[in-house]
Enzyme design. Structure first.
Site, PDB file in Angstrom:
ATOM      1  N   LYS A  21       6.402   6.637   8.866  1.00 29.92           N
ATOM      2  CA  LYS A  21       5.284   5.868   9.446  1.00 29.92           C
ATOM      3  C   LYS A  21       5.578   5.491  10.899  1.00 29.92           C
ATOM      4  O   LYS A  21       4.701   5.545  11.764  1.00 29.92           O
ATOM      5  CB  LYS A  21       5.035   4.592   8.625  1.00 29.92           C
ATOM      6  CG  LYS A  21       4.308   4.833   7.338  1.00 29.92           C
ATOM      7  CD  LYS A  21       2.810   4.962   7.530  1.00 29.92           C
ATOM      8  CE  LYS A  21       2.217   5.939   6.553  1.00 29.92           C
ATOM      9  NZ  LYS A  21       0.794   6.190   6.670  1.00 29.92           N
TER      10      LYS A  21
ATOM     11  N   SER B 136       1.903   0.690   8.226  1.00 30.93           N
ATOM     12  CA  SER B 136       2.334  -0.189   7.141  1.00 30.93           C
ATOM     13  C   SER B 136       3.264  -1.272   7.667  1.00 30.93           C
ATOM     14  O   SER B 136       4.046  -1.043   8.607  1.00 30.93           O
ATOM     15  CB  SER B 136       3.088   0.676   6.126  1.00 30.93           C
ATOM     16  OG  SER B 136       3.760  -0.131   5.203  1.00 30.93           O
TER      17      SER B 136
ATOM     18  N   TYR C 170      10.155   6.863   3.903  1.00 31.72           N
ATOM     19  CA  TYR C 170       8.708   6.606   4.019  1.00 31.72           C
ATOM     20  C   TYR C 170       8.408   5.776   5.266  1.00 31.72           C
ATOM     21  O   TYR C 170       7.577   6.159   6.099  1.00 31.72           O
ATOM     22  CB  TYR C 170       8.173   5.878   2.777  1.00 31.72           C
ATOM     23  CG  TYR C 170       6.800   5.287   3.008  1.00 31.72           C
ATOM     24  CD1 TYR C 170       5.689   6.121   3.149  1.00 31.72           C
ATOM     25  CD2 TYR C 170       6.608   3.909   3.142  1.00 31.72           C
ATOM     26  CE1 TYR C 170       4.428   5.587   3.407  1.00 31.72           C
ATOM     27  CE2 TYR C 170       5.353   3.370   3.397  1.00 31.72           C
ATOM     28  CZ  TYR C 170       4.269   4.214   3.524  1.00 31.72           C
ATOM     29  OH  TYR C 170       3.029   3.681   3.784  1.00 31.72           O
TER      30      TYR C 170
HETATM   31  P1  NAD Z   1      -3.423   7.203  -1.673  1.00 34.91           P
HETATM   32  O1  NAD Z   1      -2.290   8.043  -2.147  1.00 34.91           O
HETATM   33  O2  NAD Z   1      -4.332   6.608  -2.689  1.00 34.91           O
HETATM   34  O3  NAD Z   1      -4.315   8.010  -0.630  1.00 34.91           O
HETATM   35  C1  NAD Z   1      -3.781   8.978   0.249  1.00 34.91           C
HETATM   36  C2  NAD Z   1      -4.709  10.181   0.204  1.00 34.91           C
HETATM   37  O4  NAD Z   1      -4.216  11.161   1.117  1.00 34.91           O
HETATM   38  C3  NAD Z   1      -4.753  10.841  -1.175  1.00 34.91           C
HETATM   39  O5  NAD Z   1      -6.095  11.049  -1.546  1.00 34.91           O
HETATM   40  C4  NAD Z   1      -3.996  12.159  -0.993  1.00 34.91           C
HETATM   41  O6  NAD Z   1      -4.492  13.168  -1.843  1.00 34.91           O
HETATM   42  C5  NAD Z   1      -4.240  12.435   0.489  1.00 34.91           C
HETATM   43  N1  NAD Z   1      -3.197  13.245   1.127  1.00 34.91           N
HETATM   44  C6  NAD Z   1      -1.860  13.031   1.129  1.00 34.91           C
HETATM   45  N2  NAD Z   1      -1.239  14.001   1.822  1.00 34.91           N
HETATM   46  C7  NAD Z   1      -2.199  14.846   2.282  1.00 34.91           C
HETATM   47  C8  NAD Z   1      -2.185  16.036   3.066  1.00 34.91           C
HETATM   48  N3  NAD Z   1      -1.055  16.583   3.475  1.00 34.91           N
HETATM   49  N4  NAD Z   1      -3.365  16.615   3.359  1.00 34.91           N
HETATM   50  C9  NAD Z   1      -4.553  16.082   2.915  1.00 34.91           C
HETATM   51  N5  NAD Z   1      -4.623  14.979   2.157  1.00 34.91           N
HETATM   52  C10 NAD Z   1      -3.456  14.358   1.840  1.00 34.91           C
HETATM   53  O7  NAD Z   1      -2.799   6.067  -0.747  1.00 34.91           O
HETATM   54  P2  NAD Z   1      -3.476   4.765  -0.147  1.00 34.91           P
HETATM   55  O8  NAD Z   1      -2.888   3.587  -0.826  1.00 34.91           O
HETATM   56  O9  NAD Z   1      -4.942   4.902  -0.071  1.00 34.91           O
HETATM   57  O10 NAD Z   1      -2.849   4.810   1.307  1.00 34.91           O
HETATM   58  C11 NAD Z   1      -3.571   5.323   2.396  1.00 34.91           C
HETATM   59  C12 NAD Z   1      -2.710   5.199   3.637  1.00 34.91           C
HETATM   60  O11 NAD Z   1      -2.354   3.839   3.829  1.00 34.91           O
HETATM   61  C13 NAD Z   1      -1.403   5.973   3.583  1.00 34.91           C
HETATM   62  O12 NAD Z   1      -1.195   6.541   4.847  1.00 34.91           O
HETATM   63  C14 NAD Z   1      -0.360   4.911   3.292  1.00 34.91           C
HETATM   64  O13 NAD Z   1       0.894   5.246   3.844  1.00 34.91           O
HETATM   65  C15 NAD Z   1      -0.954   3.707   4.000  1.00 34.91           C
HETATM   66  N6  NAD Z   1      -0.537   2.431   3.422  1.00 34.91           N
HETATM   67  C16 NAD Z   1      -0.748   2.186   2.105  1.00 34.91           C
HETATM   68  C17 NAD Z   1      -0.323   0.980   1.552  1.00 34.91           C
HETATM   69  C18 NAD Z   1      -0.504   0.699   0.088  1.00 34.91           C
HETATM   70  O14 NAD Z   1       0.232  -0.135  -0.457  1.00 34.91           O
HETATM   71  N7  NAD Z   1      -1.456   1.296  -0.602  1.00 34.91           N
HETATM   72  C19 NAD Z   1       0.278   0.013   2.378  1.00 34.91           C
HETATM   73  C20 NAD Z   1       0.466   0.290   3.723  1.00 34.91           C
HETATM   74  C21 NAD Z   1       0.045   1.514   4.245  1.00 34.91           C
HETATM   75  C1  WQD Z   2       5.634  -6.656  -4.160  1.00 38.88           C
HETATM   76  C2  WQD Z   2       6.561  -7.699  -4.760  1.00 38.88           C
HETATM   77  C3  WQD Z   2       8.643  -6.770  -5.531  1.00 38.88           C
HETATM   78  C4  WQD Z   2       6.852  -4.364  -8.746  1.00 38.88           C
HETATM   79  C5  WQD Z   2       5.517  -1.763  -0.441  1.00 38.88           C
HETATM   80  C6  WQD Z   2       5.603  -1.303   0.989  1.00 38.88           C
HETATM   81  C7  WQD Z   2       4.347  -1.709   1.730  1.00 38.88           C
HETATM   82  C8  WQD Z   2       3.171  -1.136   1.029  1.00 38.88           C
HETATM   83  C9  WQD Z   2       3.118  -1.702  -0.343  1.00 38.88           C
HETATM   84  C10 WQD Z   2       3.066   1.228   1.771  1.00 38.88           C
HETATM   85  C11 WQD Z   2       8.024  -7.514  -4.350  1.00 38.88           C
HETATM   86  C12 WQD Z   2       7.847  -7.321  -6.699  1.00 38.88           C
HETATM   87  C13 WQD Z   2       7.043  -5.220  -7.687  1.00 38.88           C
HETATM   88  C14 WQD Z   2       7.374  -4.730 -10.020  1.00 38.88           C
HETATM   89  C15 WQD Z   2       8.195  -6.777  -9.064  1.00 38.88           C
HETATM   90  N1  WQD Z   2       3.155   0.301   0.891  1.00 38.88           N
HETATM   91  N2  WQD Z   2       7.688  -6.403  -7.838  1.00 38.88           N
HETATM   92  N3  WQD Z   2       8.026  -5.931 -10.133  1.00 38.88           N
HETATM   93  O1  WQD Z   2       7.570  -3.513  -1.901  1.00 38.88           O
HETATM   94  O2  WQD Z   2       6.225  -5.437  -0.920  1.00 38.88           O
HETATM   95  O3  WQD Z   2       5.584  -3.169  -0.364  1.00 38.88           O
HETATM   96  O4  WQD Z   2       4.319  -1.307  -1.041  1.00 38.88           O
HETATM   97  O5  WQD Z   2       3.106   1.226   2.943  1.00 38.88           O
HETATM   98  O6  WQD Z   2       4.352  -1.282   3.017  1.00 38.88           O
HETATM   99  O7  WQD Z   2       6.689  -1.921   1.614  1.00 38.88           O
HETATM  100  O8  WQD Z   2       5.173  -3.929  -2.613  1.00 38.88           O
HETATM  101  O9  WQD Z   2       3.939  -4.165  -4.709  1.00 38.88           O
HETATM  102  O10 WQD Z   2       6.118  -2.894  -4.714  1.00 38.88           O
HETATM  103  O11 WQD Z   2       6.169  -5.368  -4.437  1.00 38.88           O
HETATM  104  O12 WQD Z   2       8.793  -7.836  -9.221  1.00 38.88           O
HETATM  105  O13 WQD Z   2       7.267  -3.982 -11.021  1.00 38.88           O
HETATM  106  O14 WQD Z   2       6.544  -7.547  -6.191  1.00 38.88           O
HETATM  107  O15 WQD Z   2      10.010  -7.022  -5.708  1.00 38.88           O
HETATM  108  O16 WQD Z   2       8.592  -8.804  -4.243  1.00 38.88           O
HETATM  109  P1  WQD Z   2       6.278  -4.059  -1.447  1.00 38.88           P
HETATM  110  P2  WQD Z   2       5.309  -4.010  -4.177  1.00 38.88           P
END
Ligand code: NAD
Ligand code: WQD
Length: 344
Positions: free
Chosen positions: A151, A123, A147
């Site tokens: 990562k 991330s 979190y």
């Molecule tokens: P998500 O929660 O929709 O998917 C994660 C999946 O992993 C889920 O289906 C959950 O049931 C499964 N899971 C969690 N812990 C587990 C475990 N211990 N054993 C087996 N299964 C498990 O999340 P997502 O948005 O699809 O994210 C996927 C990956 O991408 C994550 O690693 C997250 O950290 C990373 N990521 C997500 C975002 C985002 O904003 N969505 C941004 C950056 C990175």
């Molecule tokens: C985006 C913008 C908020 C909600 C995080 C992690 C990133 C990834 C995605 C996992 C920001 C603003 C948000 C709301 C708002 N996850 N906002 N009102 O914080 O950039 O990223 O989630 O890895 O790595 O850092 O994402 O979608 O929460 O926010 O004003 O109700 O929207 O302040 O500027 P963020 P976000």
């Protein structure tokens, strides 16, 4: 290739499964369903036309993982993690146990069964508050909450294994802000309650499920005072994963940003969403959210070079696809289950 997709029932994993199958790969999904949905697996089968095997299991369960991996795989994609920052601050041990201990067990199981290739979901959160934008992969890493710390440790574990075992190769993909949904409207992001991320929250406001958006901060040093982020369509992420598999054939450990290289403010997202949905998104500017930063966007040039990949979908397309998913599934996958039950 035959790929084990850990976390394949979740948001990004499910879209990636469809892309992988479309490109000729075989996938097996391994997920404990703590956040994912079995309906997502059904929709993967429906969209791809493939009879995808699903194994309900936890990545911390080494015996179960080894039993699956022993059936023979070319690679693992590791999406399985908990990902909510605010929750991680309340439950740091849960996050380290699930994310870090889970990754150690997965790496051990891969080693025990001779599976040598890994694509890992990291991330942009590992960059914390960046000194400069766009952010390149060489920027300082500053995990600011449990979190993002988890990562960072997961990345380091994977890099250490690559260093220790030249036969092991990995691609670490740092996603910026994933958004959007499958164009069919059958798969998308299910926040399982009140969303914490911007795009699903805006979707729920447009749908009338939330009264108004709270815009966290209107006094950032940005063009309109609201936070700027690099939103990337989930289908572009899925495509990058399929390309990352090819990169693994060449060995080594690669770290790549996945973003568009362009930032949008919160108010720009609101305006684009109103435009595509035809619905108003009332908002109120409130205090900044603790831990938020002003501007984050990627330098995606390394991924372009390494993968021959570039994001194809713009913000309007992300909003349009998110809106289609929201309209077809007002309450996420639960809506699909209710509809299916009514049909029985
Ligand atoms: P998500 O929660 O929709 O998917 C994660 C999946 O992993 C889920 O289906 C959950 O049931 C499964 N899971 C969690 N812990 C587990 C475990 N211990 N054993 C087996 N299964 C498990 O999340 P997502 O948005 O699809 O994210 C996927 C990956 O991408 C994550 O690693 C997250 O950290 C990373 N990521 C997500 C975002 C985002 O904003 N969505 C941004 C950056 C990175
Ligand atoms: C985006 C913008 C908020 C909600 C995080 C992690 C990133 C990834 C995605 C996992 C920001 C603003 C948000 C709301 C708002 N996850 N906002 N009102 O914080 O950039 O990223 O989630 O890895 O790595 O850092 O994402 O979608 O929460 O926010 O004003 O109700 O929207 O302040 O500027 P963020 P976000």
């Amino acid at each position: 290739m035959k790929v084990l997709v850990c976390g394949g029932a979740g948001y990004i994993g499910s879209h990636t499964c469809v892309a992988l199958i479309e490109q000729g790969h075989e996938v097996v999904i391994y997920d404990n369903l703590c956040h994912g949905s079995i309906s997502a697996v059904d929709h993967i089968r429906q969209l791809s036309g493939a009879s995808v095997r699903f194994v309900e299991g936890d990545i911390r369960d080494r015996e179960s993982l080894e039993a699956v991996l022993a059936t023979g795989f070319d690679a693992v994609m590791h999406f399985a993690a908990l990902k909510i920052m605010s929750e991680s601050c309340r439950f740091p041990l849960l996050y380290f146990d699930n994310n870090v201990a889970g990754t150690i067990t997965l790496l051990q199981a891969m080693q025990a069964t001779g599976v040598q290739r890994l694509v890992f979901s990291s991330s942009a959160a590992v960059y914390g508050d960046p000194d400069v934008v766009p952010i390149s992969e060489d920027a300082p890493l500053r995990a600011c909450n449990p979190y993002s710390h988890s990562k960072l440790v997961m990345e380091q574990l994977i890099e250490e294994v690559c260093d220790a075992r030249p036969s092991f190769s990995a691609t670490i993909l740092r996603y910026f802000n994933p958004a959007g949904a499958h164009p069919s409207g059958l798969m998308g992001e299910d926040p399982c309650g009140v969303p914490t991320n911007l795009m699903p929250y805006v979707s729920q406001v447009a749908a009338g499920l939330q009264e108004r958006l709270h815009v966290f901060g209107g006094d950032y040093p940005t063009r309109d005072g609201t936070g700027v982020r690099d939103y990337i369509h989930v289908m572009d992420l899925a495509d990058a994963h399929a390309k990352a598999l090819q990169l693994l054939r060449h060995g080594g450990c690669h770290v790549l940003n996945l973003g568009t290289g362009r930032g949008y403010s919160v108010l720009e997202v609101v305006s684009a969403f109103e435009h595509v949905s035809g619905c108003r998104v009332p908002y109120e500017i409130v205090d900044r959210r603790p831990g938020d930063v002003a501007e984050v966007w990627a330098d995606p040039s390394r991924a372009e070079k390494a993968l021959g990949w570039r994001a194809q979908h713009d913000l309007v397309r992300m909003c349009a696809d998110a809106w289609r998913w929201q309209s077809m599934h007002p309450h996420g996958y639960q809506s699909a289950q209710v509809i299916e039950l009514r049909q029985v």
